[in-house]
Design an enzyme around this catalytic site. Structure first.
Site, short mmCIF file in Angstrom:
data_model
loop_
_atom_site.label_atom_id
_atom_site.label_comp_id
_atom_site.label_asym_id
_atom_site.label_seq_id
_atom_site.Cartn_x
_atom_site.Cartn_y
_atom_site.Cartn_z
N ASP A 177 16.19 -51.68 4.09
CA ASP A 177 16.73 -50.63 4.94
C ASP A 177 18.15 -50.19 4.57
O ASP A 177 18.42 -48.99 4.49
CB ASP A 177 16.69 -51.10 6.41
N ALA B 38 15.71 -47.00 9.12
CA ALA B 38 14.81 -46.43 8.11
C ALA B 38 13.43 -47.07 8.18
O ALA B 38 12.41 -46.40 8.09
CB ALA B 38 15.42 -46.60 6.71
N ASP B 39 13.39 -48.40 8.31
CA ASP B 39 12.10 -49.09 8.44
C ASP B 39 11.33 -48.59 9.66
O ASP B 39 10.15 -48.27 9.59
CB ASP B 39 12.33 -50.59 8.58
N LYS B 40 12.02 -48.53 10.80
CA LYS B 40 11.33 -48.21 12.05
C LYS B 40 10.91 -46.74 12.11
O LYS B 40 9.83 -46.42 12.63
CB LYS B 40 12.21 -48.60 13.23
#
Length: 418
Positions: free
Chosen positions: A141, A170-172
């Site tokens: 991320d 960014a991941d979520k």
């Protein structure tokens, strides 16, 4: 009542956050999700806050893998790949976030599967995409926050030093985009009868996410930087006499409402602030003036005044205050349930509320290989073959929970998945 994705079968070959969170959203909405993980388990089981003596659960893992069944396989072994082919035959969706090229080396690339499984929706999630000079980079991320402009938008207004958002945004965000893309692909398959390959990169997602308001000065070609840079002005956290609040004054009515609440009607017609354009052009001056005024009264007084004048405002909650916030409690946004290995667990309820096919948490996150034996039995493997695979360390069983304690057992039963 079943969720909106009841009957959809998903193979989850993902790890860490972006993929697991995406497939957890699908599980919440009724899909049957089989988490295929290494013999040692998803790396996220051992990251962030450890919450079980066995070492199999972290708080991060529990909150990104609820409602799934775990099948532990060593995918480097041909027998494990053969099991995967049998699973794929009965699945609607496959989601993977290995580094580009890994699935192809395992013989499980999209092109290799397409002819035999034309209805399969194959989802590939990567950090920066499958092409370009960064395609082989190992990505997490913070790397995407740096590349996408997210760290820049958080820059200190005075020093211009970029700063990370202290959550894996960014991941979520990629997880949300991926879950939406799966649903779109399922709808397209209903129209065409054909599956497809859906690719998402975290970098692509975050540039698209950032663009609407954070890239305004780069939107018109040839007129770059002609608008005020969003990071040039202070943020909207205001210190009161005893706490912090946030206040929004975008429209003319909201600005006039703030002036009335502040008993500063002289500011309502101030030419620096009396139009939307003037307030935007003089944002720094306006926000600093608001900060000076707001600091003079306590938070509760301000919130009551601002509500009376219909000005957007709220307390700035510390994380420990969220659970007991009156709006959060009224909406029943956080649920509790018993996890067999951990104890009492809190989780946010699914955000999308369906009135006819409600989403719901389908059970706790599984142990490593907790459902391996049941899944292989559903595929038709006998006890002798399963024992051989265990002995040769091709699969892992986890028998610390009895079959009757499997929270998904009733839902999935013993029916073959193919």
């Amino acid at each position: 009542m079943p969720g909106p994705l009841a009957g959809i079968k998903v193979l989850d070959l993902t790890s860490v956050v972006s993929g697991p969170l995406a497939t957890m959203f699908l599980a919440d909405q009724g899909a049957e999700v089989i988490k295929v993980e290494p013999i040692g388990g998803d790396i996220a089981r051992r990251s962030r806050q450890a919450i079980s003596a066995s070492g199999e659960f972290s708080a991060l893992f529990v909150s990104t893998n609820r409602g799934k069944r775990s099948l532990a396989l060593d995918l480097k072994r041909p027998d494990a790949v053969a099991i995967m082919h049998r699973l794929i035959a009965g699945s609607d969706v496959l989601v993977q976030n290995f580094r580009p090229g890994t699935m192809e080396r395992l013989g499980l690339g999209e092109a290799a599967l397409r002819a035999e499984h034309p209805r399969l929706i194959y989802v590939s999630i990567s950090g920066v995409g499958e092409t370009g000079p960064y395609a082989r980079k190992r990505v997490y991320d913070p790397i995407i926050q740096g590349l996408s402009g997210f760290a820049d938008i958080q820059s200190d207004p005075k020093t211009r030093r970029p700063q990370m958002i202290r959550t894996i945004v960014a991941d979520k965000t990629t997880a949300i985009f991926a879950a939406q893309a799966v649903c779109a692909a399922l709808y397209a398959r209903e129209q065409t009868g054909e599956g497809q390959h859906v690719r998402l990169a975290m970098l692509d997602t975050m540039i698209g996410y950032l663009w609407p308001e954070a890239m305004t000065q780069y939107t018109v070609v040839g007129r770059e930087a002609s608008t005020v840079d969003p990071i040039a002005r202070p943020d909207l956290i205001f210190e009161t006499a005893d706490n912090y609040i946030t206040v929004g004054t975008i429209s003319d009515s909201e600005w006039r409402g703030f002036c009335a609440a502040a008993e500063r009607l002289d500011l309502a017609d101030d030419p620096r602030f009396n139009t939307t354009g003037a307030r935007a052009g003089n944002a720094t001056e306006r926000i600093l003036l608001m900060a000076e005024i707001i600091k003079q009264r306590p938070a509760a007084d301000w919130l009551a005044r601002l509500d009376r004048h219909d000005v957007p405002s709220a307390p700035v909650l510390r994380r420990g205050e969220i659970i007991d916030n009156e709006q959060v409690r009224a909406r029943e946004l956080i649920a509790e349930f018993d996890h067999p290995d951990i104890g009492r667990v809190r989780q946010p309820v699914p955000a999308a509320r369906f009135d006819r096919t409600p989403a719901s948490m389908q059970g706790p996150a599984p142990r490593i290989g907790e459902n391996t034996e049941a899944i292989l039995t559903e595929l038709g493997l006998g006890a002798t073959e399963i024992a051989r695979l265990v002995t040769e360390k091709i699969i892992r069983l986890n028998s610390q929970r009895t079959p009757s304690s499997d929270p998904l057992a009733q839902r999935h039963g013993d029916r073959p998945s193919g």
